[in-house]
Design a protein around this motif. Sequence first.
Motif, mmCIF file in Angstrom:
data_model
loop_
_atom_site.group_PDB
_atom_site.id
_atom_site.type_symbol
_atom_site.label_atom_id
_atom_site.label_comp_id
_atom_site.label_asym_id
_atom_site.label_seq_id
_atom_site.Cartn_x
_atom_site.Cartn_y
_atom_site.Cartn_z
ATOM 1 N N LYS A 45 19.419 -1.711 -6.132
ATOM 2 C CA LYS A 45 18.147 -1.002 -5.993
ATOM 3 C C LYS A 45 16.974 -1.917 -6.303
ATOM 4 O O LYS A 45 16.874 -2.485 -7.373
ATOM 5 C CB LYS A 45 18.135 0.211 -6.913
ATOM 6 C CG LYS A 45 16.801 0.914 -6.973
ATOM 7 C CD LYS A 45 16.886 2.091 -7.916
ATOM 8 C CE LYS A 45 15.502 2.565 -8.264
ATOM 9 N NZ LYS A 45 15.527 3.657 -9.224
ATOM 10 N N THR A 46 16.073 -2.056 -5.355
ATOM 11 C CA THR A 46 14.798 -2.731 -5.555
ATOM 12 C C THR A 46 13.720 -1.815 -5.016
ATOM 13 O O THR A 46 13.686 -1.520 -3.826
ATOM 14 C CB THR A 46 14.761 -4.080 -4.802
ATOM 15 O OG1 THR A 46 15.854 -4.879 -5.230
ATOM 16 C CG2 THR A 46 13.457 -4.795 -5.094
ATOM 17 N N GLU A 47 12.861 -1.344 -5.895
ATOM 18 C CA GLU A 47 11.872 -0.354 -5.480
ATOM 19 C C GLU A 47 10.686 -1.004 -4.785
ATOM 20 O O GLU A 47 10.236 -2.087 -5.158
ATOM 21 C CB GLU A 47 11.392 0.447 -6.699
ATOM 22 C CG GLU A 47 12.485 1.335 -7.285
ATOM 23 C CD GLU A 47 12.060 1.964 -8.602
ATOM 24 O OE1 GLU A 47 11.061 1.484 -9.184
ATOM 25 O OE2 GLU A 47 12.731 2.910 -9.037
ATOM 26 N N VAL A 48 10.178 -0.308 -3.781
ATOM 27 C CA VAL A 48 8.980 -0.740 -3.089
ATOM 28 C C VAL A 48 7.782 -0.550 -4.020
ATOM 29 O O VAL A 48 7.672 0.455 -4.716
ATOM 30 C CB VAL A 48 8.779 0.084 -1.805
ATOM 31 C CG1 VAL A 48 7.447 -0.223 -1.168
ATOM 32 C CG2 VAL A 48 9.916 -0.192 -0.826
ATOM 33 N N THR A 49 6.899 -1.529 -4.047
ATOM 34 C CA THR A 49 5.704 -1.455 -4.882
ATOM 35 C C THR A 49 4.481 -1.172 -4.024
ATOM 36 O O THR A 49 4.207 -1.889 -3.066
ATOM 37 C CB THR A 49 5.489 -2.780 -5.647
ATOM 38 O OG1 THR A 49 6.626 -3.020 -6.483
ATOM 39 C CG2 THR A 49 4.241 -2.695 -6.521
ATOM 40 N N PHE A 50 3.747 -0.123 -4.371
ATOM 41 C CA PHE A 50 2.531 0.241 -3.653
ATOM 42 C C PHE A 50 1.312 -0.247 -4.430
ATOM 43 O O PHE A 50 1.165 0.062 -5.612
ATOM 44 C CB PHE A 50 2.441 1.759 -3.463
ATOM 45 C CG PHE A 50 3.448 2.299 -2.488
ATOM 46 C CD1 PHE A 50 3.145 2.392 -1.139
ATOM 47 C CD2 PHE A 50 4.702 2.697 -2.920
ATOM 48 C CE1 PHE A 50 4.073 2.878 -0.230
ATOM 49 C CE2 PHE A 50 5.637 3.186 -2.022
ATOM 50 C CZ PHE A 50 5.320 3.282 -0.676
ATOM 51 N N TRP A 262 13.538 1.699 -1.311
ATOM 52 C CA TRP A 262 13.699 2.676 -2.389
ATOM 53 C C TRP A 262 12.332 2.985 -2.994
ATOM 54 O O TRP A 262 11.538 2.092 -3.252
ATOM 55 C CB TRP A 262 14.627 2.136 -3.474
ATOM 56 C CG TRP A 262 16.046 1.985 -3.004
ATOM 57 C CD1 TRP A 262 16.620 0.869 -2.475
ATOM 58 C CD2 TRP A 262 17.045 2.995 -3.016
ATOM 59 N NE1 TRP A 262 17.928 1.119 -2.161
ATOM 60 C CE2 TRP A 262 18.225 2.415 -2.489
ATOM 61 C CE3 TRP A 262 17.073 4.327 -3.433
ATOM 62 C CZ2 TRP A 262 19.408 3.133 -2.359
ATOM 63 C CZ3 TRP A 262 18.269 5.040 -3.308
ATOM 64 C CH2 TRP A 262 19.409 4.444 -2.780
ATOM 65 N N ILE A 263 12.075 4.270 -3.229
ATOM 66 C CA ILE A 263 10.798 4.724 -3.753
ATOM 67 C C ILE A 263 10.955 5.059 -5.235
ATOM 68 O O ILE A 263 11.933 5.707 -5.630
ATOM 69 C CB ILE A 263 10.302 5.967 -2.976
ATOM 70 C CG1 ILE A 263 10.291 5.675 -1.468
ATOM 71 C CG2 ILE A 263 8.925 6.389 -3.467
ATOM 72 C CD1 ILE A 263 9.476 4.471 -1.051
ATOM 73 N N LYS A 264 9.998 4.624 -6.049
ATOM 74 C CA LYS A 264 10.065 4.886 -7.479
ATOM 75 C C LYS A 264 10.025 6.384 -7.742
ATOM 76 O O LYS A 264 9.158 7.099 -7.236
ATOM 77 C CB LYS A 264 8.903 4.201 -8.198
ATOM 78 C CG LYS A 264 8.963 4.329 -9.718
ATOM 79 C CD LYS A 264 7.830 3.558 -10.376
ATOM 80 C CE LYS A 264 7.923 3.657 -11.893
ATOM 81 N NZ LYS A 264 6.830 2.914 -12.545
ATOM 82 N N SER A 265 10.961 6.872 -8.551
ATOM 83 C CA SER A 265 11.038 8.299 -8.866
ATOM 84 C C SER A 265 11.012 8.495 -10.379
ATOM 85 O O SER A 265 11.336 7.593 -11.145
ATOM 86 C CB SER A 265 12.315 8.910 -8.286
ATOM 87 O OG SER A 265 13.464 8.251 -8.802
#
Length: 378
Positions: A45-50, A262-265
């Motif tokens: 898992k590597t989350e996308v950073t906005f 992957w989106i941070k939850s």
Amino acid sequence: MINLYKKTNLQQKINKLKIITKFKYLIVILSTLAFACDSTLQDRKTEVTFTKQFTALIALDSIEITKPIFKARRITTNNDFLFVLESDPNELVKIFDVITGEYLHSFGKEGSGPEEILKPSSSGFVTFEDNLVITDLKTVTFYNIKYDSNHQYLNIKSTNKIRIPGSLIPLNFATPFNDSTIYGTTQSSLKHFSIFNKKSEIDYQFGNYPNYFPSVVDKAKWYAYQNLSAIKPDRTKIAVVYQNLPLIRIFDKEGNIVKDSWIKSKKKQKEFTLLSISNVSIDPNGLVSYFHDVQSNDEYIVALFDEIIHEVSSTGELKRNKISKRKLIVLDWDGNAMLELILEDWMRLYTISPKGNLFFLHPEKSNTLYSLELNNLK
């Protein structure tokens, strides 16, 4: 024709936007994987950073529409028209001018007759090459809708119809690949998509599920990985969002994984507990749902993200408790983060136009359509 579209000075609104900027490096190290190499969330898992976040309400414009919309199920648009699927069985589809909001026409009666629509699917209410496509229980029908030569009246013509084979009924989220091929999801398939071509009369499956829940048996995967999809207008890529995972997976048209974003939850998904002996149902208590819709145009994937935890009360009632703000996640077709758009609770029904305009319907304001120019937020 009276232009009721009151365009505001959007640039002034944009200057007032409260942009939350997080100075982080954008780390997107999700490799393109072959089917056999898919691994678990914990492993990779590597989350996308906005780095851009906006509040939608500040940038909204309003369009007064000339015929009320009472029970909309879904909206979609092309460059000329806004199409609304309603619950009225005698008037299923309303058509509005996408610029002025002027009501133009209604059509569609629910039923099993030759020109009727049998249980229309909201997920199969889409546009394809400027045609409106409506999927019902047994067919996918293409409608060509355009003005006459004097630009006074609408001509509505059914130009193509694909009958869904019995082996694929119900075909959920049926969407055209082209004028002879459709894809969707079926509960019996062990792959993401079931494809049917009306010329060859061949159906086949493609696209691997994630492997986040390795204990879930094959016949329960359809339930565990419930998803929605949107196809790029040039039909080269498909974006899939998952109800039970904070994941946007992009496939190419051959079913290869292009990117996992992957989106941070706020809350991690629980382990699934199988309820039935046949292993086809899963205990909903404590499950988190993440994505609830996805739409797209040539530039963007726009997905509705709303974290909700499902809890069963002592009386057996299933309750849904929100644990985060509702938002739209906007990616490009390479899976890169573009922006997050924070929504109001009423902003559930939306669509994106080919030109990048977002449209929203308010469930309690039947004479108003709300719009936002997504390209001005980049």
